[in-house]
Scaffold this motif. Structure first.
Motif, PDB file in Angstrom:
ATOM      1  N   PRO A   1      49.048  43.104  53.836  1.00 37.51           N
ATOM      2  CA  PRO A   1      49.481  41.899  53.136  1.00 37.51           C
ATOM      3  C   PRO A   1      48.858  40.667  53.782  1.00 37.51           C
ATOM      4  CG  PRO A   1      51.212  42.588  54.624  1.00 37.51           C
ATOM      5  CD  PRO A   1      50.089  43.598  54.755  1.00 37.51           C
ATOM      6  N   SER A   2      48.489  39.707  52.995  1.00 31.21           N
ATOM      7  CA  SER A   2      47.870  38.479  53.487  1.00 31.21           C
ATOM      8  C   SER A   2      48.854  37.329  53.384  1.00 31.21           C
ATOM      9  CB  SER A   2      46.617  38.161  52.673  1.00 31.21           C
ATOM     10  OG  SER A   2      46.112  36.896  53.024  1.00 31.21           O
ATOM     11  N   ALA A   3      48.927  36.531  54.434  1.00 28.37           N
ATOM     12  CA  ALA A   3      49.800  35.362  54.435  1.00 28.37           C
ATOM     13  C   ALA A   3      49.063  34.134  53.913  1.00 28.37           C
ATOM     14  CB  ALA A   3      50.318  35.090  55.842  1.00 28.37           C
ATOM     15  N   GLU A   4      47.773  34.285  53.607  1.00 26.72           N
ATOM     16  CA  GLU A   4      46.962  33.171  53.114  1.00 26.72           C
ATOM     17  C   GLU A   4      47.395  32.754  51.707  1.00 26.72           C
ATOM     18  OE1 GLU A   4      44.415  31.276  54.364  1.00 26.72           O
ATOM     19  OE2 GLU A   4      44.636  32.259  56.299  1.00 26.72           O
ATOM     20  N   ASP A   5      47.248  31.471  51.437  1.00 26.14           N
ATOM     21  CA  ASP A   5      47.480  30.945  50.101  1.00 26.14           C
ATOM     22  C   ASP A   5      46.403  31.477  49.160  1.00 26.14           C
ATOM     23  OD1 ASP A   5      46.742  28.356  48.170  1.00 26.14           O
ATOM     24  OD2 ASP A   5      48.888  28.686  48.456  1.00 26.14           O
ATOM     25  N   VAL A   6      46.696  31.547  47.884  1.00 22.73           N
ATOM     26  CA  VAL A   6      45.733  32.042  46.891  1.00 22.73           C
ATOM     27  C   VAL A   6      44.433  31.241  46.946  1.00 22.73           C
ATOM     28  CG1 VAL A   6      45.328  32.349  44.422  1.00 22.73           C
ATOM     29  CG2 VAL A   6      47.544  32.902  45.376  1.00 22.73           C
ATOM     30  N   LEU A   7      44.533  29.931  47.191  1.00 27.61           N
ATOM     31  CA  LEU A   7      43.336  29.097  47.243  1.00 27.61           C
ATOM     32  C   LEU A   7      42.655  29.136  48.613  1.00 27.61           C
ATOM     33  CD1 LEU A   7      44.455  26.020  45.144  1.00 27.61           C
ATOM     34  CD2 LEU A   7      43.132  28.018  44.450  1.00 27.61           C
ATOM     35  N   GLY A   8      43.253  29.824  49.572  1.00 28.67           N
ATOM     36  CA  GLY A   8      42.636  29.994  50.884  1.00 28.67           C
ATOM     37  C   GLY A   8      41.848  31.284  50.952  1.00 28.67           C
ATOM     38  N   TYR A   9      41.234  31.667  49.853  1.00 29.60           N
ATOM     39  CA  TYR A   9      40.536  32.942  49.732  1.00 29.60           C
ATOM     40  C   TYR A   9      39.269  32.990  50.588  1.00 29.60           C
ATOM     41  CZ  TYR A   9      37.565  30.306  46.514  1.00 29.60           C
ATOM     42  OH  TYR A   9      36.725  29.386  45.965  1.00 29.60           O
ATOM     43  N   ASP A  10      38.793  34.195  50.833  1.00 28.61           N
ATOM     44  CA  ASP A  10      37.538  34.421  51.537  1.00 28.61           C
ATOM     45  C   ASP A  10      36.417  34.394  50.497  1.00 28.61           C
ATOM     46  OD1 ASP A  10      35.343  35.332  52.936  1.00 28.61           O
ATOM     47  OD2 ASP A  10      36.373  37.043  53.837  1.00 28.61           O
ATOM     48  N   PRO A  11      35.496  33.414  50.565  1.00 31.51           N
ATOM     49  CA  PRO A  11      34.469  33.288  49.530  1.00 31.51           C
ATOM     50  C   PRO A  11      33.519  34.484  49.430  1.00 31.51           C
ATOM     51  CG  PRO A  11      34.222  31.571  51.210  1.00 31.51           C
ATOM     52  CD  PRO A  11      35.444  32.356  51.546  1.00 31.51           C
ATOM     53  N   GLU A  12      33.511  35.351  50.430  1.00 28.43           N
ATOM     54  CA  GLU A  12      32.639  36.532  50.374  1.00 28.43           C
ATOM     55  C   GLU A  12      32.997  37.452  49.214  1.00 28.43           C
ATOM     56  OE1 GLU A  12      31.408  40.520  52.888  1.00 28.43           O
ATOM     57  OE2 GLU A  12      32.459  38.926  53.926  1.00 28.43           O
ATOM     58  N   TRP A  13      34.243  37.385  48.746  1.00 25.76           N
ATOM     59  CA  TRP A  13      34.705  38.294  47.698  1.00 25.76           C
ATOM     60  C   TRP A  13      34.868  37.612  46.349  1.00 25.76           C
ATOM     61  CZ3 TRP A  13      34.233  42.948  49.608  1.00 25.76           C
ATOM     62  CH2 TRP A  13      34.368  43.112  50.983  1.00 25.76           C
ATOM     63  N   CYS A  14      34.656  36.298  46.289  1.00 29.61           N
ATOM     64  CA  CYS A  14      34.870  35.525  45.063  1.00 29.61           C
ATOM     65  C   CYS A  14      33.589  35.462  44.245  1.00 29.61           C
ATOM     66  CB  CYS A  14      35.349  34.117  45.419  1.00 29.61           C
ATOM     67  SG  CYS A  14      35.652  33.091  43.970  1.00 29.61           S
ATOM     68  N   TRP A  15      33.576  36.157  43.115  1.00 28.11           N
ATOM     69  CA  TRP A  15      32.377  36.241  42.275  1.00 28.11           C
ATOM     70  C   TRP A  15      32.191  35.042  41.362  1.00 28.11           C
ATOM     71  CZ3 TRP A  15      28.444  39.825  42.192  1.00 28.11           C
ATOM     72  CH2 TRP A  15      28.568  40.837  43.153  1.00 28.11           C
ATOM     73  N   ASN A  16      33.187  34.175  41.247  1.00 29.53           N
ATOM     74  CA  ASN A  16      33.044  32.987  40.412  1.00 29.53           C
ATOM     75  C   ASN A  16      33.188  31.707  41.237  1.00 29.53           C
ATOM     76  OD1 ASN A  16      35.816  33.425  40.822  1.00 29.53           O
ATOM     77  ND2 ASN A  16      36.354  32.366  38.937  1.00 29.53           N
ATOM     78  N   HIS A  17      32.860  31.773  42.509  1.00 35.44           N
ATOM     79  CA  HIS A  17      32.984  30.606  43.394  1.00 35.44           C
ATOM     80  C   HIS A  17      32.186  29.414  42.856  1.00 35.44           C
ATOM     81  CE1 HIS A  17      33.941  28.552  47.090  1.00 35.44           C
ATOM     82  NE2 HIS A  17      32.663  28.247  47.241  1.00 35.44           N
TER      83      HIS A  17
END
Length: 112
Positions: free
Chosen positions: A32-48
């Motif tokens: 489980p991640s405690a990060e906010d939805v907008l605190g995502y890791d850009p390595e996995w975001c295909w629509n950054h």
């Protein structure tokens, strides 16, 4: 001209059966991640590349983080009672650092 190129890029972006998202949880980090939805890791975001326009308009939450890969869940029943079941979910994601098919993506960059 730049807007037209961006629109064409958006039209060519294949989403069906290849991408998934979650509006309430950060799936770019280990569960489980405690990060906010907008605190995502850009390595996995295909629509950054799409997010800045939404951020500039003050509507960042309207553009969810798209992940490429597979998400599936299954409930396994092993008895007649409702409590005699477990739910299992599998999340497989593909990094933007390794584009292309699995076979062709190997060796394309220094992190592959």
């Amino acid at each position: 001209a730049q807007d037209a190129a961006g629109l064409e890029r958006l039209r060519e972006f294949a989403v069906n059966d290849y991408h998934f998202y979650c509006e309430t949880m950060d799936l770019t980090r280990p569960f489980p991640s405690a990060e906010d939805v907008l605190g995502y890791d850009p390595e996995w975001c295909w629509n950054h590349w799409l997010t800045s326009a939404f951020e500039d308009a003050g509507m960042r939450l309207w553009c969810p983080v798209l992940l490429q890969g597979l998400f599936c869940s299954k409930t396994i029943r092993f008895g007649a009672a409702a409590a005699d079941a477990i739910s299992v979910a599998l999340i497989s994601r593909k990094s933007i650092a390794n584009p292309g098919t699995r076979y062709n993506a190997r060796g394309l960059n220094a992190v592959a």
